[in-house]
Design a protein around this motif. Structure first.
Motif, PDB file in Angstrom:
ATOM      1  N   SER A 161      65.294  37.746  -8.999  1.00  0.00           N
ATOM      2  CA  SER A 161      65.020  36.325  -8.772  1.00  0.00           C
ATOM      3  C   SER A 161      63.701  35.909  -9.399  1.00  0.00           C
ATOM      4  O   SER A 161      63.592  34.827  -9.991  1.00  0.00           O
ATOM      5  N   GLU A 162      62.698  36.769  -9.281  1.00  0.00           N
ATOM      6  CA  GLU A 162      61.382  36.425  -9.831  1.00  0.00           C
ATOM      7  C   GLU A 162      61.408  36.436 -11.351  1.00  0.00           C
ATOM      8  O   GLU A 162      60.797  35.565 -11.996  1.00  0.00           O
ATOM      9  N   VAL A 192      59.058  40.901 -15.234  1.00  0.00           N
ATOM     10  CA  VAL A 192      58.048  40.224 -14.402  1.00  0.00           C
ATOM     11  C   VAL A 192      56.648  40.670 -14.813  1.00  0.00           C
ATOM     12  O   VAL A 192      55.740  39.848 -15.011  1.00  0.00           O
ATOM     13  N   ARG A 245      63.020  33.233 -12.358  1.00  0.00           N
ATOM     14  CA  ARG A 245      62.109  32.096 -12.148  1.00  0.00           C
ATOM     15  C   ARG A 245      61.056  32.011 -13.241  1.00  0.00           C
ATOM     16  O   ARG A 245      60.788  30.930 -13.785  1.00  0.00           O
ATOM     17  N   LEU A 246      60.467  33.145 -13.586  1.00  0.00           N
ATOM     18  CA  LEU A 246      59.411  33.152 -14.606  1.00  0.00           C
ATOM     19  C   LEU A 246      59.956  32.767 -15.981  1.00  0.00           C
ATOM     20  O   LEU A 246      59.286  32.086 -16.758  1.00  0.00           O
ATOM     21  N   ASP A 274      64.698  40.769  -5.122  1.00  0.00           N
ATOM     22  CA  ASP A 274      63.443  40.044  -5.324  1.00  0.00           C
ATOM     23  C   ASP A 274      63.008  40.012  -6.785  1.00  0.00           C
ATOM     24  O   ASP A 274      62.683  38.946  -7.340  1.00  0.00           O
ATOM     25  N   ASN A 294      53.886  38.175 -16.677  1.00  0.00           N
ATOM     26  CA  ASN A 294      52.599  37.959 -16.012  1.00  0.00           C
ATOM     27  C   ASN A 294      51.432  38.462 -16.863  1.00  0.00           C
ATOM     28  O   ASN A 294      50.399  37.795 -16.978  1.00  0.00           O
TER      29      ASN A 294
END
Length: 452
Positions: A96-97, A325, A100-101, A93, A329
């Motif tokens: 992948s995140e 991540v 993506r970011l 997870d 963020n």
């Protein structure tokens, strides 16, 4: 900011263990004197003797989000409790995140992410992809560049760190990139520098045989080599040359990416999309080693039915991806990229230009965001560098004295050859910048003593 009471004995023990067992990079082992560091937070770190330093180097221009950002530390701790490691062949997870970011922020269709452990490995794999995609061998890079210390990356590097490993048989050709202040093209303005630098590259491509060239790799804004912002139109011109000859265009954003220049990527300043983009450092501020290559659709499709012959045991390591991540963020939530842009435009740039007017040792100020360089000279008229190219020992004394003066003033500088770089964290405050520039201003009087 919490710091423990001074503990010189603990510092001496840390240093003794280091000297007994640690082999340091880029160093003559018997000549170095590493500082034992007790802790760090935000824009500062401190030693065991109670001395605190404002980190105007962001370590190796990588702690973009500052030291010990609580959200990133918490994300690493949480991921460690959940899943510390997993081989690259599984879907995870956080991996992948993170991909993506990153893809969400890269220009154009650079939507596939190959993860590495750092910037040099990112360059290695970008070059391999370009060679396999084109079926060609040669790669062109500039003399004023640094792309990493591994086999292909060190050959691509243009600075003297290449010399000891340069076999001359790695399919690498160097050329001159634009740099108006020390123009190799005798240009008098940015337009001339751009035009003549592109003509030089065009001629280099012609003489090397365009059909033999797999890629041209450039640092979007060269970092260690001097933070030389390319003139308007140059990167677009390189893009056009690559398109015309079927050459892969690689932008190395290892140092310039993730907010450093006041945009997510330096390429955003110039409206140019490369075919491959390498990254590391600021993607997670180096809290856990991480780098990668952002790949466009055409090159990614080359490996749809054909295995890509490359991989790393720790590619997309869960702890590293969790830290990425959290970093990305936090940067978005806290407007950290915007802070870098505002601080650079409103505080650092104007202050450095004012400092330059008062110091005979400052020949030029250049930069973007929190990515600036002062070109130090012996004479402003002749532009003779304060120390010779690749100076060492006694020849480098003026820069060594300047760096020592910075540290005495509580400022940790980034010094390379005849330059000092102003590269604090993207989270740096106006008050911290002013504190650092006050110390820098005072230290420059040491450099002024060596001017003529």
């Amino acid at each position: 900011m919490s710091t423990l009471p001074p503990d010189p004995a603990a510092g001496a023990a840390v240093k003794a263990a280091d000297r007994a067992h640690v082999f340091h990079s880029w160093s003559a082992q018997g000549l170095i004197d590493p500082l034992p560091v007790a802790g760090a937070e935000g824009s500062y770190f401190w030693d065991y003797d109670g001395n605190r330093y404002l980190d105007f180097a962001s370590q190796l221009v990588n702690t973009n989000i500052g030291h010990q950002h609580p959200k990133v530390v918490a994300a690493i701790q949480e991921q460690a409790g959940k899943l510390c490691t997993l081989a690259p062949g599984f879907a995870v997870d956080v991996r992948s995140e993170a991909a993506r970011l990153i893809a969400e922020r890269t220009p154009g269709d650079l939507d596939k992410i190959f993860f590495t452990n750092g910037g040099a490995e990112a360059v290695e794999n970008a070059v391999r992809m370009a060679r396999l995609h084109t079926g060609r061998t040669k790669v062109l890079s500039t003399y004023r560049s640094y792309h990493g210390g591994t086999a292909a990356a060190i050959h691509l590097t243009g600075d003297p760190r290449r010399w000891a490993s340069d076999t001359g048989a790695a399919g690498v050709v160097h050329f001159w990139g634009p740099f108006l202040y020390r123009s190799p093209f005798h240009a008098e303005n940015e337009a001339q520098e751009c035009e003549r630098a592109l003509a030089h590259l065009e001629q280099t491509v012609a003489f090397e045989g365009p059909q033999s060239i797999a890629a041209i790799i450039l640092e979007t804004v060269p970092g260690t080599a001097g933070i030389m912002v390319p003139p308007p139109g140059y990167l677009a011109g390189v893009r056009e040359i690559c398109d015309r000859h079927g050459i892969v265009f690689i932008l190395d954003e290892v140092m310039a990416g993730f907010g450093r220049t006041g945009h997510w990527f330096a390429a955003d300043h110039f409206g140019v999309t490369p075919d491959l983009l390498t990254f590391a450092k600021g993607v997670n501020s180096g809290y856990v080693p991480l780098g990668g290559v952002a790949i466009n659709a055409e090159i990614a499709a080359t490996f749809d039915q054909r295995p890509y012959p490359g991989g790393l045991t720790y590619s997309g390591h869960p702890l590293a991806c969790a830290s990425a991540v959290a970093t990305l963020n936090a940067m978005a939530e806290e407007r950290i990229v915007e802070n870098a842009a505002e601080i650079g435009e409103k505080v650092i740039g104007p202050a450095l230009r004012e400092i330059a007017e008062r110091h005979p040792s400052v020949g030029e100020v250049r930069g973007l965001g929190v990515f600036w360089a002062l070109d130090l000279v012996r004479n402003k008229e002749t532009r003779e560098p304060l120390v010779p190219y690749n100076a060492a020992g006694a020849d480098n004394a003026p820069m060594a004295e300047f760096a020592a003066a910075c540290k005495r003033g509580g400022l940790w500088p980034f010094v390379n050859m005849n330059r000092t770089h102003v590269v604090p964290a993207c989270t740096v405050t106006e008050a911290e910048v002013k504190e650092g520039l006050t110390a820098l201003d005072e230290a420059l009087t040491v450099a002024d003593a060596h001017t003529v």
